[in-house]
Design a protein around this motif. Structure first.
Motif, mmCIF file in Angstrom:
data_model
loop_
_atom_site.group_PDB
_atom_site.id
_atom_site.type_symbol
_atom_site.label_atom_id
_atom_site.label_comp_id
_atom_site.label_asym_id
_atom_site.label_seq_id
_atom_site.Cartn_x
_atom_site.Cartn_y
_atom_site.Cartn_z
ATOM 1 N N GLY A 246 21.272 -2.273 12.238
ATOM 2 C CA GLY A 246 22.147 -1.479 11.376
ATOM 3 C C GLY A 246 23.201 -2.363 10.734
ATOM 4 N N GLY A 247 24.276 -1.741 10.258
ATOM 5 C CA GLY A 247 25.364 -2.509 9.641
ATOM 6 C C GLY A 247 25.153 -2.684 8.149
ATOM 7 N N THR A 248 26.169 -3.236 7.499
ATOM 8 C CA THR A 248 26.134 -3.349 6.039
ATOM 9 C C THR A 248 26.313 -4.773 5.555
ATOM 10 O OG1 THR A 248 28.510 -3.047 6.019
ATOM 11 C CG2 THR A 248 27.165 -1.079 5.675
ATOM 12 N N GLY A 249 26.776 -5.658 6.430
ATOM 13 C CA GLY A 249 27.061 -7.023 6.001
ATOM 14 C C GLY A 249 28.412 -7.152 5.325
ATOM 15 N N LEU A 250 29.298 -6.175 5.561
ATOM 16 C CA LEU A 250 30.632 -6.245 4.942
ATOM 17 C C LEU A 250 31.729 -6.654 5.917
ATOM 18 C CD1 LEU A 250 30.872 -3.193 2.511
ATOM 19 C CD2 LEU A 250 31.087 -5.612 1.942
ATOM 20 N N GLY A 251 31.490 -6.422 7.201
ATOM 21 C CA GLY A 251 32.530 -6.655 8.219
ATOM 22 C C GLY A 251 33.112 -8.054 8.173
ATOM 23 N N LEU A 252 32.253 -9.067 8.166
ATOM 24 C CA LEU A 252 32.748 -10.443 8.190
ATOM 25 C C LEU A 252 33.347 -10.857 6.853
ATOM 26 C CD1 LEU A 252 30.136 -12.429 10.328
ATOM 27 C CD2 LEU A 252 32.407 -11.634 10.978
ATOM 28 N N ALA A 253 32.812 -10.318 5.748
ATOM 29 C CA ALA A 253 33.376 -10.631 4.433
ATOM 30 C C ALA A 253 34.807 -10.107 4.353
ATOM 31 C CB ALA A 253 32.525 -10.016 3.329
ATOM 32 N N PHE B 161 27.791 -8.431 1.934
ATOM 33 C CA PHE B 161 26.417 -7.897 1.990
ATOM 34 C C PHE B 161 25.415 -8.892 2.549
ATOM 35 C CE2 PHE B 161 28.556 -5.796 -1.626
ATOM 36 C CZ PHE B 161 28.676 -4.537 -1.049
ATOM 37 N N ASN B 162 25.903 -9.892 3.267
ATOM 38 C CA ASN B 162 24.992 -10.866 3.845
ATOM 39 C C ASN B 162 24.803 -10.575 5.324
ATOM 40 O OD1 ASN B 162 23.426 -13.252 3.799
ATOM 41 N ND2 ASN B 162 24.738 -13.883 2.101
ATOM 42 N N GLN B 163 23.552 -10.419 5.701
ATOM 43 C CA GLN B 163 23.295 -9.995 7.079
ATOM 44 C C GLN B 163 22.441 -10.965 7.882
ATOM 45 O OE1 GLN B 163 22.176 -5.668 6.453
ATOM 46 N NE2 GLN B 163 23.694 -5.655 8.068
ATOM 47 N N GLY B 164 22.391 -12.213 7.483
ATOM 48 C CA GLY B 164 21.602 -13.157 8.267
ATOM 49 C C GLY B 164 20.113 -12.952 8.016
ATOM 50 N N SER C 288 33.795 -15.105 21.690
ATOM 51 C CA SER C 288 32.528 -15.807 21.913
ATOM 52 C C SER C 288 31.540 -14.898 22.640
ATOM 53 C CB SER C 288 32.769 -17.077 22.721
ATOM 54 O OG SER C 288 33.418 -16.739 23.921
ATOM 55 N N ASP C 289 30.273 -15.114 22.370
ATOM 56 C CA ASP C 289 29.263 -14.299 23.056
ATOM 57 C C ASP C 289 28.063 -15.153 23.452
ATOM 58 O OD1 ASP C 289 27.056 -14.207 21.003
ATOM 59 O OD2 ASP C 289 28.558 -13.162 19.797
ATOM 60 N N SER C 290 27.250 -14.598 24.348
ATOM 61 C CA SER C 290 26.036 -15.306 24.777
ATOM 62 C C SER C 290 24.804 -14.598 24.201
ATOM 63 C CB SER C 290 25.959 -15.339 26.306
ATOM 64 O OG SER C 290 25.926 -14.011 26.806
ATOM 65 N N SER D 291 32.706 -6.067 17.718
ATOM 66 C CA SER D 291 31.567 -5.152 17.599
ATOM 67 C C SER D 291 30.304 -5.935 17.267
ATOM 68 C CB SER D 291 31.833 -4.031 16.592
ATOM 69 O OG SER D 291 32.073 -4.550 15.325
ATOM 70 N N ASN D 292 30.428 -7.031 16.517
ATOM 71 C CA ASN D 292 29.266 -7.904 16.302
ATOM 72 C C ASN D 292 28.814 -8.538 17.613
ATOM 73 O OD1 ASN D 292 28.927 -7.492 13.574
ATOM 74 N ND2 ASN D 292 30.081 -9.300 12.947
ATOM 75 N N ALA D 293 29.771 -9.070 18.362
ATOM 76 C CA ALA D 293 29.429 -9.713 19.643
ATOM 77 C C ALA D 293 28.678 -8.723 20.529
ATOM 78 C CB ALA D 293 30.698 -10.203 20.338
ATOM 79 N N GLN D 294 29.190 -7.492 20.557
ATOM 80 C CA GLN D 294 28.575 -6.455 21.383
ATOM 81 C C GLN D 294 27.169 -6.102 20.877
ATOM 82 O OE1 GLN D 294 30.784 -2.808 21.176
ATOM 83 N NE2 GLN D 294 29.913 -2.005 23.056
ATOM 84 N N LYS D 295 27.058 -5.994 19.549
ATOM 85 C CA LYS D 295 25.788 -5.601 18.944
ATOM 86 C C LYS D 295 24.704 -6.646 19.190
ATOM 87 C CE LYS D 295 25.571 -5.215 14.267
ATOM 88 N NZ LYS D 295 25.793 -4.606 12.934
ATOM 89 N N PHE D 296 25.086 -7.920 19.128
ATOM 90 C CA PHE D 296 24.079 -8.979 19.187
ATOM 91 C C PHE D 296 23.951 -9.616 20.575
ATOM 92 C CE2 PHE D 296 25.283 -8.848 14.618
ATOM 93 C CZ PHE D 296 24.040 -8.511 14.104
HETATM 94 P P1 ADP Z 1 26.991 -6.393 9.828
HETATM 95 O O1 ADP Z 1 27.388 -6.599 11.249
HETATM 96 O O2 ADP Z 1 27.416 -5.075 9.252
HETATM 97 O O3 ADP Z 1 25.542 -6.696 9.559
HETATM 98 P P2 ADP Z 1 28.801 -8.594 9.296
HETATM 99 O O4 ADP Z 1 29.436 -9.045 8.029
HETATM 100 O O5 ADP Z 1 29.724 -8.146 10.398
HETATM 101 O O6 ADP Z 1 27.801 -7.442 8.928
HETATM 102 O O7 ADP Z 1 27.881 -9.749 9.856
HETATM 103 C C1 ADP Z 1 26.986 -10.396 8.961
HETATM 104 C C2 ADP Z 1 25.799 -10.955 9.712
HETATM 105 O O8 ADP Z 1 26.188 -12.066 10.522
HETATM 106 C C3 ADP Z 1 25.134 -9.987 10.692
HETATM 107 O O9 ADP Z 1 24.241 -9.113 10.051
HETATM 108 C C4 ADP Z 1 24.420 -10.960 11.644
HETATM 109 O O10 ADP Z 1 23.208 -11.438 11.065
HETATM 110 C C5 ADP Z 1 25.384 -12.136 11.689
HETATM 111 N N1 ADP Z 1 26.287 -12.073 12.875
HETATM 112 C C6 ADP Z 1 27.592 -11.727 12.880
HETATM 113 N N2 ADP Z 1 28.124 -11.816 14.101
HETATM 114 C C7 ADP Z 1 27.128 -12.216 14.920
HETATM 115 C C8 ADP Z 1 27.030 -12.494 16.339
HETATM 116 N N3 ADP Z 1 28.088 -12.386 17.139
HETATM 117 N N4 ADP Z 1 25.828 -12.915 16.817
HETATM 118 C C9 ADP Z 1 24.758 -13.034 16.003
HETATM 119 N N5 ADP Z 1 24.767 -12.778 14.666
HETATM 120 C C10 ADP Z 1 25.941 -12.374 14.133
#
Ligand code: ADP
Length: 193
Positions: free
Chosen positions: A162-169, A150-153, A132-134, A100-105
């Motif tokens: 959108g998002g919360t920064g919890l998915g990857l944690a 809670f870290n979102q780059g 992997s994504d482009s 879902s991150n790959a799709q979002k970004f």
């Molecule tokens: P969320 O997606 O809810 O913001 P995540 O924990 O999933 O939180 O991701 C944290 C941050 O990592 C994202 O806010 C984004 O800045 C960065 N990130 C994660 N996956 C990608 C990706 N595929 N491409 C670019 N940035 C990404």
């Protein structure tokens, strides 16, 4: 949504639906996060077919991406055993977070899912799941922190995507509890793996 509605009512109901989905994801993430923190998360051990498992995930994203400018590909190493034992619903959760991150970004280009066999001992396999994504990529200074809660780059990410920064944690904690390893490689403007 399956009853007769005026166009305006349809829009309202769709908005309610989308907001509910977002809220549900947030609640589930917070619950998982607390559960892991409290040491109460228990993994299930179930035999499952790896190909079937990854195909189901692939197909659901394929459907969503069909109408976009992003191509989704899947590659599975032949050496991976047909069946493995583990918690496929937690594995699904991790892959859903990554996909879902790959799709979002990623606006256009490619998202790839690659499974390869890292090692195989008597009753233990190590498999690498690569997403992997482009897409927009991640700056070098943010790379180290994206697995923290809670870290979102960049600071405008939450407003723009959108998002919360919890998915990857959560994903990182689940992977750790499974004795695995998760990491990221990325170049801004080129994409992430
Ligand atoms: P969320 O997606 O809810 O913001 P995540 O924990 O999933 O939180 O991701 C944290 C941050 O990592 C994202 O806010 C984004 O800045 C960065 N990130 C994660 N996956 C990608 C990706 N595929 N491409 C670019 N940035 C990404």
């Amino acid at each position: 949504l399956e009853t007769p509605l005026t166009p305006q009512q349809r829009k309202f109901v769709e908005t309610i639906g989308n907001s509910s989905d977002t809220l549900l994801t947030l609640i589930n993430d917070l619950l998982d996060f607390s559960k892991i923190k409290a040491g109460k998360l228990v993994f299930e051990n179930i035999d499952f077919n790896v190909k079937e498992f990854i195909w189901n995930i692939f197909e659901s994203y394929k459907l969503q991406l069909d109408s976009s400018r992003v191509e989704l590909t899947l590659d599975i190493d032949d050496k991976i055993p047909a069946y493995i034992n583990g918690d496929y619903s937690r594995l699904t959760q991790i892959l859903n977070n990554l996909l879902s991150n790959a799709q979002k970004f990623t606006d256009q280009g490619k998202i790839g899912i690659d499974l390869s066999l890292v090692s195989k001992k008597k009753d233990r396999v190590r498999i690498k799941f690569e997403v992997s994504d482009s897409g927009i990529g991640i700056s070098p200074q943010k790379l180290d922190t994206i697995f923290e809660p809670f870290n979102q780059g960049e600071k405008d990410i939450s407003r723009r995507y959108g998002g919360t920064g919890l998915g990857l944690a959560i994903s990182a904690q689940l992977v750790g509890l499974m004795n695995g390893r998760i990491w990221v490689e990325s170049k801004p403007g080129e994409g992430s793996t």
